[in-house]
Scaffold this motif. Structure first.
Motif, mmCIF file in Angstrom:
data_model
loop_
_atom_site.group_PDB
_atom_site.id
_atom_site.type_symbol
_atom_site.label_atom_id
_atom_site.label_comp_id
_atom_site.label_asym_id
_atom_site.label_seq_id
_atom_site.Cartn_x
_atom_site.Cartn_y
_atom_site.Cartn_z
ATOM 1 N N ALA A 1 0.860 -1.189 0.000
ATOM 2 C CA ALA A 1 0.000 0.000 0.000
ATOM 3 C C ALA A 1 0.890 1.230 0.000
ATOM 4 N N ARG A 2 0.456 2.237 -0.728
ATOM 5 C CA ARG A 2 1.191 3.494 -0.871
ATOM 6 C C ARG A 2 0.350 4.590 -0.256
ATOM 7 N N THR A 3 0.970 5.358 0.664
ATOM 8 C CA THR A 3 0.273 6.457 1.322
ATOM 9 C C THR A 3 1.060 7.740 1.120
ATOM 10 N N ILE A 4 0.382 8.767 0.621
ATOM 11 C CA ILE A 4 1.027 10.071 0.446
ATOM 12 C C ILE A 4 0.836 10.838 1.751
ATOM 13 N N LEU A 5 1.962 11.206 2.371
ATOM 14 C CA LEU A 5 1.922 11.899 3.657
ATOM 15 C C LEU A 5 1.742 13.398 3.436
ATOM 16 N N ASP A 6 1.039 14.032 4.334
ATOM 17 C CA ASP A 6 0.767 15.471 4.247
ATOM 18 C C ASP A 6 1.944 16.244 4.841
ATOM 19 N N THR A 7 3.051 16.244 4.106
ATOM 20 C CA THR A 7 4.262 16.935 4.539
ATOM 21 C C THR A 7 4.742 17.828 3.411
ATOM 22 N N LYS A 8 5.663 18.708 3.740
ATOM 23 C CA LYS A 8 6.296 19.566 2.730
ATOM 24 C C LYS A 8 7.785 19.251 2.748
ATOM 25 N N PRO A 9 8.364 18.787 1.706
ATOM 26 C CA PRO A 9 7.716 18.296 0.488
ATOM 27 C C PRO A 9 6.927 17.014 0.786
ATOM 28 N N ALA A 10 5.996 16.694 -0.079
ATOM 29 C CA ALA A 10 5.171 15.497 0.094
ATOM 30 C C ALA A 10 6.067 14.258 0.086
ATOM 31 N N MET A 11 5.805 13.364 1.027
ATOM 32 C CA MET A 11 6.551 12.110 1.105
ATOM 33 C C MET A 11 5.569 10.964 0.898
ATOM 34 N N VAL A 12 6.086 9.869 0.402
ATOM 35 C CA VAL A 12 5.271 8.682 0.174
ATOM 36 C C VAL A 12 5.793 7.563 1.061
ATOM 37 N N GLU A 13 4.864 6.890 1.715
ATOM 38 C CA GLU A 13 5.200 5.802 2.627
ATOM 39 C C GLU A 13 4.632 4.502 2.067
ATOM 40 N N TYR A 14 5.377 3.415 2.225
ATOM 41 C CA TYR A 14 4.954 2.111 1.732
ATOM 42 C C TYR A 14 4.894 1.132 2.889
ATOM 43 N N ARG A 15 3.916 0.239 2.817
ATOM 44 C CA ARG A 15 3.777 -0.825 3.808
ATOM 45 C C ARG A 15 3.170 -2.041 3.124
ATOM 46 N N LEU A 16 3.402 -3.214 3.704
ATOM 47 C CA LEU A 16 2.748 -4.408 3.186
ATOM 48 C C LEU A 16 1.278 -4.360 3.545
ATOM 49 N N THR A 17 0.445 -4.803 2.649
ATOM 50 C CA THR A 17 -0.973 -4.925 2.951
ATOM 51 C C THR A 17 -1.186 -6.222 3.740
ATOM 52 N N GLU A 18 -2.380 -6.383 4.245
ATOM 53 C CA GLU A 18 -2.718 -7.639 4.920
ATOM 54 C C GLU A 18 -2.525 -8.800 3.944
ATOM 55 N N TYR A 19 -2.933 -8.580 2.707
ATOM 56 C CA TYR A 19 -2.755 -9.595 1.663
ATOM 57 C C TYR A 19 -1.271 -9.847 1.400
ATOM 58 N N GLY A 20 -0.457 -8.793 1.387
ATOM 59 C CA GLY A 20 0.981 -8.942 1.200
ATOM 60 C C GLY A 20 1.620 -9.774 2.295
ATOM 61 N N ASN A 21 1.097 -9.645 3.506
ATOM 62 C CA ASN A 21 1.622 -10.430 4.626
ATOM 63 C C ASN A 21 1.371 -11.924 4.451
ATOM 64 N N THR A 22 0.402 -12.303 3.610
ATOM 65 C CA THR A 22 0.146 -13.731 3.392
ATOM 66 C C THR A 22 1.295 -14.405 2.644
ATOM 67 N N LEU A 23 2.193 -13.635 2.066
ATOM 68 C CA LEU A 23 3.353 -14.209 1.373
ATOM 69 C C LEU A 23 4.417 -14.716 2.343
ATOM 70 N N GLU A 24 4.278 -14.382 3.614
ATOM 71 C CA GLU A 24 5.288 -14.811 4.595
ATOM 72 C C GLU A 24 5.505 -16.314 4.548
ATOM 73 N N LYS A 25 4.435 -17.088 4.521
ATOM 74 C CA LYS A 25 4.549 -18.551 4.491
ATOM 75 C C LYS A 25 5.299 -19.009 3.234
ATOM 76 N N VAL A 26 4.969 -18.423 2.099
ATOM 77 C CA VAL A 26 5.616 -18.784 0.829
ATOM 78 C C VAL A 26 7.113 -18.481 0.895
ATOM 79 N N ILE A 27 7.465 -17.316 1.416
ATOM 80 C CA ILE A 27 8.870 -16.911 1.478
ATOM 81 C C ILE A 27 9.660 -17.805 2.431
#
Length: 140
Positions: free
Chosen positions: A76-102
């Motif tokens: 998931a990509r989140t645009i933070l309300d900062t100057k300059p604008a920053m973008v934050e990334y995190r695994l989604t709940e669905y992305g976390n399901t890859l843990e077992k595969v990895i």
């Protein structure tokens, strides 16, 4: 499980191969699994932090890989309300399901490396190592 014959078996095999190919496509390349692992450990990171955490990746390639992971609902990509604008990334709940595969890939890869090279740098079974590694990770 009932044994299938003829075209039913071929259809099932084809369907299963498509699912495996989908998984390989999503995780293919040099950078996707490291990005998933880093986001799993760090929870959230800004673009420049990810750039620093993954040695050797360029900004252009990082952006491409993150877009692909995002399009597959793994990141998931989140645009933070900062100057300059920053973008934050995190695994989604669905992305976390890859843990077992990895972890399964890690376990198999360690066993394979030991079989092919004849060396065991862990001095323990790969399964025991992977279990301990999983225990040491922060909870989801």
């Amino acid at each position: 499980m009932e044994k299938k014959l003829g075209s039913a078996a071929i259809n099932e095999c084809s369907y299963n191969l498509l699912a495996i190919q989908d998984t390989l496509e999503i995780l293919s390349g040099k950078w996707k699994v490291p990005l998933i692992c880093i986001l799993r450990l760090q929870k959230k990171l800004c673009f420049n932090d990810l750039l620093r955490e993954v040695p050797g990746i360029s900004a252009k390639v990082l952006a491409k890989e993150l877009r692909e992971l995002e399009s597959n609902d793994l990141v998931a990509r989140t645009i933070l309300d900062t100057k300059p604008a920053m973008v934050e990334y995190r695994l989604t709940e669905y992305g976390n399901t890859l843990e077992k595969v990895i972890f399964e890939m890690l376990d198999w890869g360690l066993s394979h490396r030991k079989k092919v090279t004849g060396k065991d740098p862990l001095n323990t079974s790969s399964s025991e190592y992977v279990l301990q590694l999983r225990k040491d990770l922060p909870a989801l």
